[in-house]
Enzyme design. Sequence first.
Site, PDB file in Angstrom:
ATOM      1  N   GLU A 159       0.804  -1.217   0.000  1.00 45.20           N
ATOM      2  CA  GLU A 159       0.000   0.000   0.000  1.00 45.20           C
ATOM      3  C   GLU A 159       0.846   1.279   0.000  1.00 45.20           C
ATOM      4  O   GLU A 159       0.829   2.051   0.978  1.00 45.20           O
ATOM      5  CB  GLU A 159      -0.987  -0.003   1.168  1.00 45.20           C
ATOM      6  CG  GLU A 159      -1.959  -1.170   1.091  1.00 45.20           C
ATOM      7  CD  GLU A 159      -3.100  -1.083   2.106  1.00 45.20           C
ATOM      8  OE1 GLU A 159      -3.110  -0.166   2.930  1.00 45.20           O
ATOM      9  OE2 GLU A 159      -4.001  -1.952   2.049  1.00 45.20           O
ATOM     10  N   ASN A 289      -5.198  -4.657  -2.935  1.00 49.04           N
ATOM     11  CA  ASN A 289      -5.912  -4.685  -1.656  1.00 49.04           C
ATOM     12  C   ASN A 289      -7.218  -3.926  -1.842  1.00 49.04           C
ATOM     13  O   ASN A 289      -7.200  -2.750  -2.224  1.00 49.04           O
ATOM     14  CB  ASN A 289      -5.091  -4.006  -0.559  1.00 49.04           C
ATOM     15  CG  ASN A 289      -3.803  -4.753  -0.240  1.00 49.04           C
ATOM     16  OD1 ASN A 289      -3.525  -5.808  -0.804  1.00 49.04           O
ATOM     17  ND2 ASN A 289      -3.017  -4.207   0.673  1.00 49.04           N
TER      18      ASN A 289
END
Length: 435
Positions: A159, A289
């Site tokens: 991320e 994600n």
Amino acid sequence: MTFPSGFTWGAATSAFQIEGGRTDGKGQSIWDTFSDQGRLRNSGDIACDHYHRWEEDVRLMGELGLTAYRLSIAWTRVLPDGVGEVNQKGLDFYRRLIDGLLQVGVKPWVTLFHWDLPQALEDQGGWPERSTVDAFRRYAEVVASALGDRVKNWITINEPWVAATLGYIEGVFAPGRSDWREGLAAGHHLLLAHGQAVPIIRELSADANVGIAIDCRPSTPATQSPADEAAWHHFDGFRNRWYFDPVAGRGYPEDMVHTYRERGRWDDSLVHPGDLEVIAAPLDFLGVNYYTAIEVEAGKEETERTGVDPGPDPPAGYTEMGWKIVPSALTEFLVRLNNDYHPASLVVTENGASYSESPYDQRRIDYLAAHLDAVADAIERGVPANGYFVWSLLDNLEWTAGFSQRFGLIHVDFETLMRTPKKSFDWYRRRIAAG
Ligand code: IFM
């Protein structure tokens, strides 16, 4: 729906969120500092105490029948100050853990960086400094040469949008800085670190399967008005394209570079000749994600707070994070990634829901089942999706929200640290067995 044979059935965690264990030579990370400063709702000193209880957690993973477990390495356990001496005890911990996983038939998927930057590197400027990329390269070398014989699945960075934006632009996550130019520099260096690590991992871990885990926020304009459409396009550039485009070899999106330059946020000297080629290193899989999708309206082109407030009693259709449940957006986003970037394969490297009820967590089961169906729909539409990781194996420390948000298939009593599988654990066990 039956998934293709060889589909990876996983669950994920990260070091800071579960390990605790500030011992055996571990150095200080920026999240330890945030915790010490009282900026988390609960301290990260113990978390799930996985550092001492990993054998029990591995046993539970064996019972669950996972084919893969995604963990992250704490950089400061291996290199306490980020660059200097290797801490053998730290490497030994991960070696024992990985051997334990292999013994119960669970393949380790190792993430090198899940936000816990060594504080010593932050003190020298952190991710906005190019020297942090050099430090990461060495760290990747140390870990891949120590574990590359037994670990065959690698994720470089988790991320990057969150680490750069929440950490260096919005200042709400560690290290808590608020400066657009620093945030964009941090993002670029995170991607460069990713690109530089890929060939190192391949060299030190024969037949490695290497990728990155990028967070996404699928979005639509709130209305068809030109102002909402324009805001949506900007949001998509800010939140999604800024990271997916360069990793896929398209460079930074021109419209966003133009806007950032106009707003005085973009430093043209940041990207050195050759950087974009490094960032575009060919990957074995693109990890994504996914949790929620949002609507974007004019004036909110750089904000995602359009859900409901986080809390224990969300309205139907939302999780306790306040995030709207939109499984179809996962299908559409996987289709989009496949059409736009043609990755060799796609893996959902995180997906899950925060609900506090336990052990009868029917809402989590409904969420996970709907999202697995969404992955199946994408596969039917030709997307090479071949893995899915539930976030998370066990309730853990949800960053600044502390223990107030529970994503686990396994309940953790944070007083006694006792683990109790929830109903979703049994459901996932049966789902995995059904294939
Ligand atoms: O807990 C986090 C994880 O560390 C990164 N992805 C999102 C999860 C839920 O917020």
